[in-house]
Design an enzyme around this catalytic site. Structure first.
Site, mmCIF file in Angstrom:
data_model
loop_
_atom_site.group_PDB
_atom_site.id
_atom_site.type_symbol
_atom_site.label_atom_id
_atom_site.label_comp_id
_atom_site.label_asym_id
_atom_site.label_seq_id
_atom_site.Cartn_x
_atom_site.Cartn_y
_atom_site.Cartn_z
ATOM 1 N N GLY A 141 4.524 -28.062 -4.357
ATOM 2 C CA GLY A 141 3.431 -27.180 -3.947
ATOM 3 C C GLY A 141 3.910 -25.819 -3.494
ATOM 4 C CB THR A 157 9.249 -33.628 -8.641
ATOM 5 O OG1 THR A 157 9.062 -34.392 -7.467
ATOM 6 C CG2 THR A 157 8.752 -34.401 -9.837
ATOM 7 C CD GLU A 166 7.181 -36.064 -0.636
ATOM 8 O OE1 GLU A 166 8.338 -36.382 -0.343
ATOM 9 O OE2 GLU A 166 6.882 -34.983 -1.175
#
Lengths: 223, 438
Positions: free
Chosen positions: B178, B139, B421
């Site tokens: 993350g 992303t 996702e």
């Protein structure tokens, strides 16, 4: 939809679309068709979800075709019927879930467990009908007089499941250490532990918080 | 034991243990799960301060410590089966995310699915020994689910046999993945591949971002944490800006698509294969929806039998709040949903494993259905579960608002699944595309 409506066989979770094209090819007399759902019968509910999904896919496809005829680009047409498309996907997923839940029941051998799970599956399917009555009415699967029966049947299932509700959550077998919840403790000793938990709050480290000396006391002395 | 809860358990019409076996997939699996859970519960190293009373930095540190401990302990106990690792982590983490979770759930699976055998030989031992701590940087600040619009570039330079990676705009800065900010020293970066002057779309590259050993950011790499979020306090979601970062040609994951030393591009058999890791996560998220909603239901239903409130009939003692029809109407359909999602989660997992098995044998015929089903079910189940957790919280009255109920924590750590996702509406539209094509 495109393949199935052209008479090609589609497989997997979308295979219900084959039936849609068969129905179109073999018209039946209206009197011979009994599409109304039997709310007390789980397999009838599964069938209803299947038809609802099929109808909403068809509706979305027709909506797309209509938009395309309005001389829009394919992409604009897609955007202009995306609410219908999401609704069709939602109905498809809902059907898949109801279907899989019901198939699972066939694997359960113990009668008592089967009965408890059957009630849950029935509640899940019926609650979905309750939440989406518009879809089921539009698809001709539900009649207006049946709406009262949906609520009535729901209430009966709630009463039926209520005595087993704690056992049904116990079966998930979450240890207290995993839930880490004072309210959800296995032993149910909620209030003693809630008080103990509150006392651990860092604000309780001193009897008088520093902010009193820094801000409130000077304020009090000035006013 | 609270007398109301005891009475409820005594009145049940079925054997709870038998149902647990069905949920676990057999009595032996229940036994083994409990055995593994006991390893954590009896371990003093995992007794720690309540995370609710810690600052974000302290929570991150505690989570990293726990992750390191978990890895050491699992090696010590010889726990290597994926299901058993999952059991161990579930009990150790509770409802909190794992600090280096992406190393396991995205970095390693991507290596396994997109590396050539030679790449696997190089990277897997490094990743399994945690010399390489990895994450998955897809992303960007200005681009999410529509991955074809990602702007990060990887331009092949045949003279040096290297790819040059760049974040050409502010909106192309990698954002959110993350463990990217502080924890990882490598990232799988999704970037537009340029070779021989042509763009060939999105491909995956292993990019070192911090020096192994010192953990200092490498030249050309601007990396850091993006700040506090709604939840996920244990995770250092990060930003990553690449300024002419050079990586060897071998760092492109080349199991399917390839760039030859002379710069020639060889197409993959399906362009969907690059996003295989996302399909894996989406498939697994269905089961996680079941887990989140079943935890919330467990809390709310147990509490609703302990809590007594108001009067049903004048003059009589306060009834259990679960005896109110409105409370049953809030919670029991959610309980049914938890079971439905659990079985669908099992199905989705088995389907994923079956179809990826076929893909590994060269059969891609079911890949479109896997894509469509995982996207739709991920969206459907996460939407319902997120809303359902909130219903559970509110059905616990004021106490549901306290972190001691665990319900706020379950909600804030689960609800990102609606956007990560693949944003849910976009996922539903992908499913619709398949339905119309089918």
């Amino acid at each position: 939809y495109t393949q199935a409506s052209a008479g090609q066989k589609v497989s997997g979770m979308v295979s219900y679309l084959n039936e849609m094209s068969q129905q179109r090819l073999q018209p039946q007399q209206v009197s011979a068709r009994s599409t109304s759902v039997n709310l007390k019968d789980l397999s009838s509910l599964v069938e209803a979800y299947k038809i609802r999904a099929s109808k909403l896919v068809e509706l979305a496809a027709k909506s797309l075709q209509t938009e395309l005829q309005l001389m829009k680009t394919k992409e604009d047409a897609w955007n202009h019927c995306s609410i219908d498309l999401v609704r069709a996907s939602d109905a498809h997923c809902h059907f898949v879930i109801v279907k899989l839940f019901c198939s699972k029941l066939a694997e359960v051998e113990d009668t008592a467990v089967h009965s408890a799970l059957y009630s849950l599956a029935h509640l899940y399917a019926l609650h979905g009908v309750y939440q989406n009555t518009g879809d089921f009415l539009q698809a001709g699967l539900l009649t207006v007089p049946q709406l009262t029966q949906v609520t009535q049947q729901l209430k009966e299932l709630l009463s039926q499941i209520r005595p087993n509700s704690v056992a049904l959550v116990d079966a998930f077998d979450y240890r207290d250490e995993m839930l880490n919840s004072v309210l959800g403790r296995y032993d149910g000793n909620v209030y003693d532990n809630m008080f103990e938990w509150a006392r651990k709050s860092p604000l309780n480290q001193t009897e008088v918080h520093n902010s009193f000396y820094k801000y409130l006391k000077p304020l009090q002395s000035k006013l | 034991m609270n007398p109301d809860l005891r009475k409820e358990r005594e009145a049940a019409t079925f054997n709870t243990e038998l149902l647990t076996h069905i949920l676990d997939g057999g009595s032996e699996r229940t036994r083994r799960r409990r055995e593994i859970e006991s390893l954590v519960i009896g371990d003093p190293d995992f007794c720690h301060e309540d995370a609710n009373f810690l600052s974000r930095s302290e929570r991150y540190e505690a989570a990293v410590k726990k992750s390191a401990l978990m890895i050491m302990k699992m090696r010590e106990y010889g726990i290597s089966d994926p299901d058993e690792i999952y059991y161990y982590k579930c009990i150790a983490n509770g409802s909190h995310p794992e600090a280096i979770g992406l190393h396991f759930v995205m970095f390693l699976p991507t290596l396994k699915s997109l590396c050539t055998p030679a790449q696997m030989d190089k990277w897997l031992p490094l990743a399994l020994s945690f010399q390489v701590i990895g994450t998955y940087a897809q992303t960007e600040m200005g681009h999410g689910t529509h991955i074809r619009a990602l702007e990060t570039t990887a331009t092949f330079d045949p003279a040096t046999q290297e790819f040059v990676l760049n974040s050409p705009t502010v909106s192309s800065i990698k954002w959110w993945p993350g463990g990217l900010g502080k924890t990882s020293n490598h990232a799988i970066v999704l970037a537009q591949l340029y070779t021989q002057g042509q763009c060939h779309g999105l491909h995956a590259f292993i990019v070192p971002i911090r020096a192994m050993g010192t953990h200092e950011p490498l030249p050309g790499v601007v990396v850091g944490d993006i700040g506090p979020k709604f939840g996920f306090d244990e995770i250092d979601n990060g930003f990553l800006k690449l300024e002419n970062v050079r990586i060897p040609r071998e760092n492109m994951l080349m199991k399917y698509a390839k760039v030859e030393p002379d710069g020639r591009y060889i197409k993959p058999p399906s362009d969907k294969l690059t996003y295989g890791t996302m399909v894996f996560i989406r498939s697994m998220v269905v089961g996680e929806s079941a887990k989140a909603i079943s935890k919330a239901c467990t809390i709310a239903i147990r509490y609703s039998t302990v809590r007594r409130q108001s009067e049903l009939r004048p003059g009589e003692p306060e009834p259990q709040i679960l005896d109110y029809q409105t409370q049953q109407f809030k919670l029991l359909p959610l309980l049914a949903t938890a079971y439905a999602f659990h079985f669908v989660g099992q199905y989705m997992r088995q389907t994923y494993l079956r179809i990826t098995g076929d893909i590994n044998l060269g059969d891609f015929s079911e890949l479109p259905e896997l894509h469509a089903l995982s996207a739709g079910l991920k969206a459907f189940t996460t939407w319902v579960a997120s809303a359902g957790i909130e219903v559970c919280r509110m059905s616990c009255g004021g106490h549901g608002y306290s972190h001691c109920s665990s319900l706020p924590g379950i909600y804030v750590n689960f609800t990102p699944t609606c956007t990560y996702e693949g944003e849910n509406t976009v996922m539903m539209l992908q499913t619709a595309r398949y339905l119309l094509k089918s």
